[in-house]
Scaffold this motif. Structure first.
Motif, PDB file in Angstrom:
ATOM      1  N   VAL A 242       0.862  -1.183   0.000  1.00 28.63           N
ATOM      2  CA  VAL A 242       0.000   0.000   0.000  1.00 28.63           C
ATOM      3  C   VAL A 242       0.895   1.229   0.000  1.00 28.63           C
ATOM      4  O   VAL A 242       1.776   1.372   0.854  1.00 28.63           O
ATOM      5  CB  VAL A 242      -0.942   0.026   1.220  1.00 28.63           C
ATOM      6  N   GLU A 243       0.681   2.120  -0.974  1.00 30.15           N
ATOM      7  CA  GLU A 243       1.449   3.355  -1.103  1.00 30.15           C
ATOM      8  C   GLU A 243       0.519   4.519  -0.771  1.00 30.15           C
ATOM      9  O   GLU A 243      -0.476   4.736  -1.472  1.00 30.15           O
ATOM     10  CB  GLU A 243       1.973   3.484  -2.536  1.00 30.15           C
ATOM     11  N   SER A 244       0.840   5.242   0.279  1.00 36.74           N
ATOM     12  CA  SER A 244      -0.041   6.317   0.745  1.00 36.74           C
ATOM     13  C   SER A 244       0.675   7.656   0.635  1.00 36.74           C
ATOM     14  O   SER A 244       1.805   7.800   1.126  1.00 36.74           O
ATOM     15  CB  SER A 244      -0.466   6.071   2.195  1.00 36.74           C
ATOM     16  N   ILE A 245       0.019   8.619   0.028  1.00 37.33           N
ATOM     17  CA  ILE A 245       0.562   9.969  -0.086  1.00 37.33           C
ATOM     18  C   ILE A 245      -0.314  10.901   0.741  1.00 37.33           C
ATOM     19  O   ILE A 245      -1.502  11.082   0.456  1.00 37.33           O
ATOM     20  CB  ILE A 245       0.612  10.425  -1.559  1.00 37.33           C
ATOM     21  N   LEU A 248      -1.860   9.250   6.374  1.00 40.02           N
ATOM     22  CA  LEU A 248      -1.293   8.469   7.469  1.00 40.02           C
ATOM     23  C   LEU A 248      -2.246   7.369   7.926  1.00 40.02           C
ATOM     24  O   LEU A 248      -1.815   6.249   8.217  1.00 40.02           O
ATOM     25  CB  LEU A 248      -0.948   9.388   8.646  1.00 40.02           C
ATOM     26  N   ARG A 249      -3.544   7.673   7.978  1.00 43.93           N
ATOM     27  CA  ARG A 249      -4.480   6.667   8.482  1.00 43.93           C
ATOM     28  C   ARG A 249      -4.492   5.424   7.578  1.00 43.93           C
ATOM     29  O   ARG A 249      -4.601   4.294   8.071  1.00 43.93           O
ATOM     30  CB  ARG A 249      -5.879   7.254   8.616  1.00 43.93           C
ATOM     31  N   ASP A 250      -4.390   5.625   6.279  1.00 41.54           N
ATOM     32  CA  ASP A 250      -4.337   4.479   5.367  1.00 41.54           C
ATOM     33  C   ASP A 250      -3.056   3.675   5.595  1.00 41.54           C
ATOM     34  O   ASP A 250      -3.065   2.440   5.570  1.00 41.54           O
ATOM     35  CB  ASP A 250      -4.383   4.948   3.914  1.00 41.54           C
ATOM     36  N   HIS A 251      -1.954   4.382   5.787  1.00 36.84           N
ATOM     37  CA  HIS A 251      -0.669   3.700   5.986  1.00 36.84           C
ATOM     38  C   HIS A 251      -0.689   2.844   7.247  1.00 36.84           C
ATOM     39  O   HIS A 251      -0.260   1.674   7.226  1.00 36.84           O
ATOM     40  CB  HIS A 251       0.457   4.727   6.065  1.00 36.84           C
ATOM     41  N   LEU A 252      -1.186   3.395   8.336  1.00 36.68           N
ATOM     42  CA  LEU A 252      -1.231   2.639   9.584  1.00 36.68           C
ATOM     43  C   LEU A 252      -2.164   1.440   9.460  1.00 36.68           C
ATOM     44  O   LEU A 252      -1.861   0.346   9.948  1.00 36.68           O
ATOM     45  CB  LEU A 252      -1.681   3.552  10.729  1.00 36.68           C
ATOM     46  N   ALA A 253      -3.293   1.635   8.791  1.00 39.19           N
ATOM     47  CA  ALA A 253      -4.216   0.518   8.581  1.00 39.19           C
ATOM     48  C   ALA A 253      -3.568  -0.551   7.701  1.00 39.19           C
ATOM     49  O   ALA A 253      -3.725  -1.753   7.947  1.00 39.19           O
ATOM     50  CB  ALA A 253      -5.507   1.017   7.950  1.00 39.19           C
ATOM     51  N   ALA A 254      -2.823  -0.120   6.685  1.00 37.93           N
ATOM     52  CA  ALA A 254      -2.188  -1.061   5.763  1.00 37.93           C
ATOM     53  C   ALA A 254      -1.180  -1.944   6.484  1.00 37.93           C
ATOM     54  O   ALA A 254      -1.091  -3.154   6.223  1.00 37.93           O
ATOM     55  CB  ALA A 254      -1.504  -0.295   4.632  1.00 37.93           C
ATOM     56  N   LYS A 256      -1.274  -2.889   9.530  1.00 38.96           N
ATOM     57  CA  LYS A 256      -2.023  -3.871  10.311  1.00 38.96           C
ATOM     58  C   LYS A 256      -2.631  -4.940   9.407  1.00 38.96           C
ATOM     59  O   LYS A 256      -2.632  -6.134   9.744  1.00 38.96           O
ATOM     60  CB  LYS A 256      -3.117  -3.167  11.116  1.00 38.96           C
ATOM     61  N   LEU A 257      -3.152  -4.542   8.259  1.00 36.40           N
ATOM     62  CA  LEU A 257      -3.726  -5.499   7.319  1.00 36.40           C
ATOM     63  C   LEU A 257      -2.678  -6.501   6.852  1.00 36.40           C
ATOM     64  O   LEU A 257      -2.914  -7.721   6.832  1.00 36.40           O
ATOM     65  CB  LEU A 257      -4.312  -4.768   6.119  1.00 36.40           C
ATOM     66  N   LEU A 258      -1.508  -6.000   6.474  1.00 41.89           N
ATOM     67  CA  LEU A 258      -0.458  -6.873   5.970  1.00 41.89           C
ATOM     68  C   LEU A 258       0.084  -7.779   7.071  1.00 41.89           C
ATOM     69  O   LEU A 258       0.382  -8.953   6.831  1.00 41.89           O
ATOM     70  CB  LEU A 258       0.667  -6.037   5.363  1.00 41.89           C
ATOM     71  N   ALA A 259       0.214  -7.248   8.273  1.00 42.69           N
ATOM     72  CA  ALA A 259       0.701  -8.060   9.386  1.00 42.69           C
ATOM     73  C   ALA A 259      -0.269  -9.194   9.705  1.00 42.69           C
ATOM     74  O   ALA A 259       0.141 -10.298  10.085  1.00 42.69           O
ATOM     75  CB  ALA A 259       0.924  -7.189  10.621  1.00 42.69           C
ATOM     76  N   ALA A 260      -1.555  -8.917   9.536  1.00 41.52           N
ATOM     77  CA  ALA A 260      -2.576  -9.927   9.814  1.00 41.52           C
ATOM     78  C   ALA A 260      -2.800 -10.866   8.636  1.00 41.52           C
ATOM     79  O   ALA A 260      -3.527 -11.874   8.764  1.00 41.52           O
ATOM     80  CB  ALA A 260      -3.892  -9.249  10.180  1.00 41.52           C
ATOM     81  N   GLY A 261      -2.198 -10.551   7.493  1.00 42.90           N
ATOM     82  CA  GLY A 261      -2.410 -11.368   6.313  1.00 42.90           C
ATOM     83  C   GLY A 261      -3.803 -11.241   5.741  1.00 42.90           C
ATOM     84  O   GLY A 261      -4.310 -12.156   5.084  1.00 42.90           O
ATOM     85  N   PHE A 262      -4.455 -10.099   5.984  1.00 44.76           N
ATOM     86  CA  PHE A 262      -5.821  -9.890   5.537  1.00 44.76           C
ATOM     87  C   PHE A 262      -5.844  -8.985   4.312  1.00 44.76           C
ATOM     88  O   PHE A 262      -5.240  -7.912   4.315  1.00 44.76           O
ATOM     89  CB  PHE A 262      -6.657  -9.266   6.653  1.00 44.76           C
ATOM     90  N   SER A 263      -6.544  -9.412   3.275  1.00 45.16           N
ATOM     91  CA  SER A 263      -6.643  -8.640   2.037  1.00 45.16           C
ATOM     92  C   SER A 263      -8.076  -8.177   1.836  1.00 45.16           C
ATOM     93  O   SER A 263      -8.946  -8.983   1.477  1.00 45.16           O
ATOM     94  CB  SER A 263      -6.200  -9.486   0.845  1.00 45.16           C
ATOM     95  N   ASP A 275     -14.051   2.269   6.847  1.00 46.63           N
ATOM     96  CA  ASP A 275     -12.919   2.349   7.774  1.00 46.63           C
ATOM     97  C   ASP A 275     -12.183   1.012   7.744  1.00 46.63           C
ATOM     98  O   ASP A 275     -12.703  -0.005   8.214  1.00 46.63           O
ATOM     99  CB  ASP A 275     -13.423   2.649   9.188  1.00 46.63           C
ATOM    100  N   LEU A 276     -10.987   0.999   7.185  1.00 42.41           N
ATOM    101  CA  LEU A 276     -10.250  -0.251   7.027  1.00 42.41           C
ATOM    102  C   LEU A 276      -9.880  -0.865   8.368  1.00 42.41           C
ATOM    103  O   LEU A 276      -9.788  -2.085   8.494  1.00 42.41           O
ATOM    104  CB  LEU A 276      -8.986  -0.001   6.198  1.00 42.41           C
ATOM    105  N   ARG A 277      -9.681  -0.045   9.379  1.00 48.44           N
ATOM    106  CA  ARG A 277      -9.350  -0.589  10.699  1.00 48.44           C
ATOM    107  C   ARG A 277     -10.530  -1.353  11.280  1.00 48.44           C
ATOM    108  O   ARG A 277     -10.364  -2.413  11.878  1.00 48.44           O
ATOM    109  CB  ARG A 277      -8.926   0.542  11.644  1.00 48.44           C
TER     110      ARG A 277
END
Length: 292
Positions: A242-245, A248-254, A256-263, A275-277
């Motif tokens: 995930v590339e966020s410009i 910040l909220r998208d980056h932090l959520a991303a 967590k998503l990647l760490a959890a292996g959730f797509s 809300d992705l979180r």
């Protein structure tokens, strides 16, 4: 001035004359950061890249094009697909410009060349440790010798998928340092931190979670013409980067998503109202009960 040759090269320049300077920058993160800083101070900058586009290894085409647009709107010239033959001497031991393979010369006051990095593995080789574009380590960052670990830019380690990588970033080095400190103090565990990176260029803060290798589609979240947006990169149905410009909220959520292996599905990602979180919280397994 800033120049680069090779897909990962970087060069930096500044003016030594009253007339300012022409700058060429290898179009990697460092080169573009320097180009942005020099342009802010009034230097005339040209960014040169031998590859067909900037940041081809590190960024999706969409995010790279967006950053290039920001540089060009700030007055920087960006040229890709150029081949640098040599630096032109002024006859007094100082650079006067850059000669392209086609014969064109780009004038420059000063040229500082950076050509990427190679891991320094000599010490590991003398110690008899296996190396291959870096010191080879296992998932706990331990070398073949159980008393020796390697971290940071010099080590090649396996991702949770098993793919060996060598990462050049501050965050990777600090994450690995924590992992090795835990191992040395008796709490070894596989190093599985999600890689993440950042760069500041002009008024854009780009934050990246994950590694781009192998993506085959992109999903846009937010409006690129507004203050911020993100590009979600998938390999099939699996989220990889995930590339966020300025998001910040998208980056932090991303992360967590990647760490959890959730797509998340593309429809949820594209809907800025989702809300992705919360989406991750809904899909996470409920904690085990401790009641007797």
């Amino acid at each position: 001035m800033i120049i680069g040759w090779g897909a990962i090269s970087v060069t930096v320049t500044d003016s030594r004359s009253d007339n300012g300077c022409s700058g060429d920058a290898g179009a990697g993160f460092i080169g573009l950061e320097v180009a942005a800083g020099a342009r802010k101070h009034g230097a005339e900058i040209t960014v040169l890249e031998v590859a067909p586009r900037v940041m081809g290894r590190a960024l999706s085409e969409a995010s790279a094009a967006h950053l290039v647009g920001r540089h060009e709107r700030a007055g920087t010239s960006v040229r890709t697909g150029v081949l640098i033959e040599r630096i032109v001497d002024d006859g007094h031991g100082r650079a006067a410009g850059v000669l392209f393979a086609g014969g064109e010369v780009l004038p420059a006051d000063l040229v500082v060349v950076g050509v990427g990095v190679a891991p320094a593995t000599e010490l590991a080789e003398r110690a008899g440790l296996p190396v291959d574009d870096g010191v080879l380590v296992d998932a706990t960052l331990r070398t073949e010798d159980p008393h020796i670990w390697a971290i940071g830019d010099c080590c090649r380690f396996p991702l949770p998928s098993g793919q060996p990588v060598r990462l050049e970033s501050v965050q990777n080095a600090t994450d690995q340092a924590r992992a090795v400190a835990a191992a040395i103090t008796g709490e070894p565990a596989p190093h599985d931190a999600v890689p993440w990176f950042w760069t500041d260029q002009h008024d854009a803060k780009l934050q990246i979670a994950g590694l781009l290798d192998g993506h085959d589609r992109m999903v846009l979240r937010g409006d690129p013409d507004a203050d911020g947006h993100s590009v979600f990169c998938y390999c099939g149905e699996r989220l990889v980067t995930v590339e966020s410009i300025n998001r910040l909220r998208d980056h932090l959520a991303a992360r967590k998503l990647l760490a959890a292996g959730f797509s998340p599905c593309a429809a949820d990602v594209a809907d800025d109202a989702v809300d992705l979180r919360e989406l991750l919280a809904v899909t996470a397994p409920a904690p085990r009960s401790t009641a007797p």
